[in-house]
Design a protein around this motif. Structure first.
Motif, PDB file in Angstrom:
ATOM      1  N   ASN A  30      -1.071   3.976  -1.787  1.00 40.32           N
ATOM      2  CA  ASN A  30      -1.490   2.829  -2.594  1.00 40.32           C
ATOM      3  C   ASN A  30      -0.340   2.269  -3.429  1.00 40.32           C
ATOM      4  N   LEU A  33       2.026   0.345  -1.025  1.00 35.69           N
ATOM      5  CA  LEU A  33       1.430  -0.919  -0.580  1.00 35.69           C
ATOM      6  C   LEU A  33       1.411  -1.939  -1.706  1.00 35.69           C
ATOM      7  N   ASP A  34       1.048  -1.509  -2.903  1.00 40.15           N
ATOM      8  CA  ASP A  34       1.012  -2.423  -4.037  1.00 40.15           C
ATOM      9  C   ASP A  34       2.411  -2.973  -4.321  1.00 40.15           C
ATOM     10  N   HIS A  45      -2.416  -5.315  -4.588  1.00 41.70           N
ATOM     11  CA  HIS A  45      -3.183  -4.827  -3.445  1.00 41.70           C
ATOM     12  C   HIS A  45      -4.642  -5.286  -3.535  1.00 41.70           C
ATOM     13  N   TYR A  48      -4.816  -8.923  -2.436  1.00 42.44           N
ATOM     14  CA  TYR A  48      -4.651  -9.039  -0.987  1.00 42.44           C
ATOM     15  C   TYR A  48      -5.970  -8.724  -0.290  1.00 42.44           C
ATOM     16  N   HIS A 122       2.658  -6.535   5.044  1.00 41.07           N
ATOM     17  CA  HIS A 122       1.669  -5.534   4.646  1.00 41.07           C
ATOM     18  C   HIS A 122       1.334  -4.616   5.826  1.00 41.07           C
TER      19      HIS A 122
END
Length: 158
Positions: A30, A33-34, A45, A48, A122
């Motif tokens: 996480n 990704l963030d 995130h 998105y 992403h």
């Protein structure tokens, strides 16, 4: 250290390894990704994921309650995110004509364009940090196991 509680089913070594692995991997994935989304597209995130869900919805819109349930987010957390996204023109809100309490989040063309811009990076990061790290068998086990956890928790209303 606290005294053991009688009747508690403590985790054995295998269970503890799985639990600690889940906690570490989910936090690290996480976080990565963030960061990737913020660096590449200026989105968080959660933002998105809101764009993804709206893009998949008929007419590009969902009731806020439905969106919150799908994202497993509180209504107040979703309201905050949508407010931030509204300020930048990614989404807009509209009221439901048949229910004055009903509010829809609506994907704008700007939001659709930002999603299209953000998605390749992403997906590449998702592959890098999770999908390509695991064998097909591990992916199947992960999907099956976490799917079962999600299903049971949703049934319990968690």
């Amino acid at each position: 250290m606290a005294e053991p509680v009688a009747g508690t089913r403590w985790l054995n070594d295998r269970e503890m390894r799985a639990w600690e692995g889940f906690l570490a991997a989910s936090a690290l994935v996480n976080r990565r990704l963030d960061q990737q989304l913020k660096d590449d597209s200026g989105l968080s995130h959660p933002q998105y994921e809101i764009l993804v869900r709206l893009a998949r919805a008929p007419e590009g819109e969902l009731r806020m309650t439905e969106l919150a349930n799908g994202l497993i987010n509180s209504k107040s957390g979703l309201t905050y995110q949508v407010t931030q996204m509204e300020k930048t023109g990614l989404v807009r809100r509209r009221t439901c004509p048949s229910d004055v309490r009903g509010v829809y989040a609506v994907l704008t063309e700007t939001g659709r364009a930002r999603l299209a811009e953000a998605a390749p990076g992403h997906v590449s990061t998702v592959r890098e940090v999770l999908v390509d790290v695991l064998t097909p068998e591990q992916l199947d086990a992960l999907a099956e196991g976490l799917g079962e956890v999600s299903r049971r928790l949703r049934e319990q209303g968690a």
